[in-house]
Write a protein that holds these residues in place. Structure first.
Motif, PDB file in Angstrom:
ATOM      1  N   UNK A 141       8.356   7.901 -13.963  1.00  0.00           N
ATOM      2  CA  UNK A 141       7.374   6.861 -14.278  1.00  0.00           C
ATOM      3  C   UNK A 141       6.517   6.506 -13.060  1.00  0.00           C
ATOM      4  N   UNK A 142       6.999   6.790 -11.874  1.00  0.00           N
ATOM      5  CA  UNK A 142       6.255   6.455 -10.655  1.00  0.00           C
ATOM      6  C   UNK A 142       5.288   7.547 -10.235  1.00  0.00           C
ATOM      7  N   UNK A 143       5.477   8.753 -10.719  1.00  0.00           N
ATOM      8  CA  UNK A 143       4.726   9.886 -10.195  1.00  0.00           C
ATOM      9  C   UNK A 143       3.860  10.607 -11.223  1.00  0.00           C
ATOM     10  N   UNK A 169       5.654   2.261  -7.041  1.00  0.00           N
ATOM     11  CA  UNK A 169       6.701   2.411  -6.025  1.00  0.00           C
ATOM     12  C   UNK A 169       7.248   1.073  -5.546  1.00  0.00           C
ATOM     13  N   UNK A 170       6.470   0.006  -5.689  1.00  0.00           N
ATOM     14  CA  UNK A 170       6.868  -1.289  -5.134  1.00  0.00           C
ATOM     15  C   UNK A 170       7.434  -2.237  -6.189  1.00  0.00           C
ATOM     16  N   UNK A 171       7.690  -1.740  -7.382  1.00  0.00           N
ATOM     17  CA  UNK A 171       8.069  -2.647  -8.469  1.00  0.00           C
ATOM     18  C   UNK A 171       9.332  -3.439  -8.160  1.00  0.00           C
ATOM     19  N   UNK A 172      10.342  -2.791  -7.632  1.00  0.00           N
ATOM     20  CA  UNK A 172      11.610  -3.494  -7.395  1.00  0.00           C
ATOM     21  C   UNK A 172      11.467  -4.590  -6.339  1.00  0.00           C
ATOM     22  N   UNK A 173      10.890  -4.245  -5.197  1.00  0.00           N
ATOM     23  CA  UNK A 173      10.762  -5.260  -4.140  1.00  0.00           C
ATOM     24  C   UNK A 173       9.760  -6.333  -4.557  1.00  0.00           C
ATOM     25  N   UNK A 209       0.853  -1.189   0.000  1.00  0.00           N
ATOM     26  CA  UNK A 209       0.000   0.000   0.000  1.00  0.00           C
ATOM     27  C   UNK A 209       0.890   1.241   0.000  1.00  0.00           C
ATOM     28  N   UNK A 210       0.755   2.103  -1.001  1.00  0.00           N
ATOM     29  CA  UNK A 210       1.680   3.232  -1.160  1.00  0.00           C
ATOM     30  C   UNK A 210       1.331   4.441  -0.303  1.00  0.00           C
ATOM     31  N   UNK A 211       2.166   5.462  -0.450  1.00  0.00           N
ATOM     32  CA  UNK A 211       1.995   6.698   0.290  1.00  0.00           C
ATOM     33  C   UNK A 211       0.929   7.607  -0.304  1.00  0.00           C
ATOM     34  N   UNK A 212       0.781   8.773   0.284  1.00  0.00           N
ATOM     35  CA  UNK A 212      -0.335   9.683   0.024  1.00  0.00           C
ATOM     36  C   UNK A 212      -0.558   9.975  -1.453  1.00  0.00           C
ATOM     37  N   UNK A 213       0.465  10.381  -2.158  1.00  0.00           N
ATOM     38  CA  UNK A 213       0.304  10.775  -3.568  1.00  0.00           C
ATOM     39  C   UNK A 213       0.925   9.768  -4.522  1.00  0.00           C
ATOM     40  N   UNK A 214       1.275   8.591  -4.021  1.00  0.00           N
ATOM     41  CA  UNK A 214       2.019   7.629  -4.840  1.00  0.00           C
ATOM     42  C   UNK A 214       1.133   6.470  -5.265  1.00  0.00           C
ATOM     43  N   UNK A 268       0.621  -8.251  -4.438  1.00  0.00           N
ATOM     44  CA  UNK A 268      -0.370  -7.326  -4.976  1.00  0.00           C
ATOM     45  C   UNK A 268       0.013  -5.916  -4.534  1.00  0.00           C
ATOM     46  N   UNK A 269       0.336  -5.060  -5.497  1.00  0.00           N
ATOM     47  CA  UNK A 269       0.661  -3.666  -5.204  1.00  0.00           C
ATOM     48  C   UNK A 269      -0.491  -2.810  -5.704  1.00  0.00           C
ATOM     49  N   UNK A 270      -1.125  -2.084  -4.804  1.00  0.00           N
ATOM     50  CA  UNK A 270      -2.387  -1.426  -5.138  1.00  0.00           C
ATOM     51  C   UNK A 270      -2.195   0.045  -5.505  1.00  0.00           C
ATOM     52  N   UNK A 271      -3.107   0.513  -6.349  1.00  0.00           N
ATOM     53  CA  UNK A 271      -3.349   1.944  -6.523  1.00  0.00           C
ATOM     54  C   UNK A 271      -4.562   2.276  -5.664  1.00  0.00           C
TER      55      UNK A 271
END
Length: 295
Positions: A190-192, A50-54, A41-46, A66-69
């Motif tokens: 690409x992340x932002x 952000x989790x692609x590498x890990x 689960x990402x940060x406020x505006x992300x 599962x990395x969510x938007x």
């Protein structure tokens, strides 16, 4: 089949929004040992990028990620009602995802706002959280740090060229990542940002997400947030990551959090502020160790 190492996963929230996650299927090995899935689960505006590498590392080791938007970010639908941009609603969205995918329990990795969402999920449905990685946030943050974020998060900015976007990211992030190079800032685009039809870039979130995040309100909610954290830390493994330069998670707060339970392990990631990218060696080793315990 996707050319990326993940599949696009969509689900619907209980109030009707179409939401998105990156679904990294775990590699299959001969031992076929069941591994608890991971929800990021990402940060406020992300967003999920952000989790692609890990996520790639963990999936290669045989674990579904599962990395969510969150709603209002990335490929997830924006909400008509800005009041639904809240930790409570985000937590319900995650529980709806778990129900849709028949996932009874998962290890949560939350960055910044994702930490508060993880704590909320654990209160709403304790059995859903097997263990948690809390990345550079906790029950309280200095009001000065919250004010710093409020000065740029949700503030309208014009569409940009790639060069301007890289300069913007560097301007707001250089204190947190003092060792980043120009190439590092360019990769963060690409992340932002998302690309408009005219080729210019715009920030990839609904500015209205900020309406429910008041620095004063968050400061006043400290007692409640400590209560949620103690609930989360009771009886389950916790990895607390702190960027050594962080102004959001102060060292004294991190030590206080670690003292709540013997199952909480504190790892300080050197040379970064808010928040570690999770590609750092110390962070990755800490996550892999926690996952071994969670299984």
């Amino acid at each position: 089949m996707s050319a990326e190492p993940y599949d696009a996963l969509h689900w619907h929230s209980r109030d009707g929004l179409r939401l998105y996650a990156r679904d990294y299927p775990g590699a299959v090995y001969a031992d076929a040992r069941p591994r608890c899935p991971v929800i990021c689960i990402p940060g406020l505006t992300r967003n999920s990028a952000d989790f692609d590498e890990i996520a790639r590392v963990l999936a290669a080791a045989g674990r579904r990620v599962l990395a969510v938007d969150l709603r209002g970010r990335g490929r997830s639908q924006y909400a008509d009602d800005p009041s639904s941009y809240s930790a409570d609603r985000y937590a319900l969205d995650i529980l709806d995802l778990m129900a849709a995918q028949s996932i009874p329990r998962a290890v949560f990795i939350g960055t910044s706002l994702g930490v508060w969402v993880t704590m909320t999920v654990a209160v709403k449905q304790p059995a859903a959280v097997a263990a948690a990685v809390l990345n550079d946030a906790g029950p309280q943050a200095p009001k000065s740090a919250l004010d710093r974020i409020a000065r740029y998060a949700g503030v309208p900015v014009p569409a940009m060229t790639r060069e301007d976007a890289a300069a913007y990211i560097e301007r707001i992030g250089s204190a947190a990542y003092p060792k980043y190079t120009r190439a590092d800032w360019a990769r963060m685009i690409e992340r932002m940002f998302r690309v408009r039809d005219d080729g210019l870039l715009v920030l990839d979130y609904d500015p209205k997400i900020i309406r429910t995040v008041s620095p004063t309100k968050l400061w006043l909610l400290r007692p409640l947030m400590w209560h949620l954290y103690r609930k989360l830390a009771a009886g389950r493994p916790i990895l607390l990551l702190r960027g050594a330069l962080s102004d959001i998670l102060e060292a004294k707060t991190a030590r206080r959090m670690a003292a709540v339970s013997p199952l909480v392990r504190l790892v300080e990631v050197p040379d970064v502020g808010h928040a570690p990218s999770l590609s750092e060696l110390d962070a990755r080793i800490g996550i892999e160790t926690l996952l071994d315990v969670a299984d």
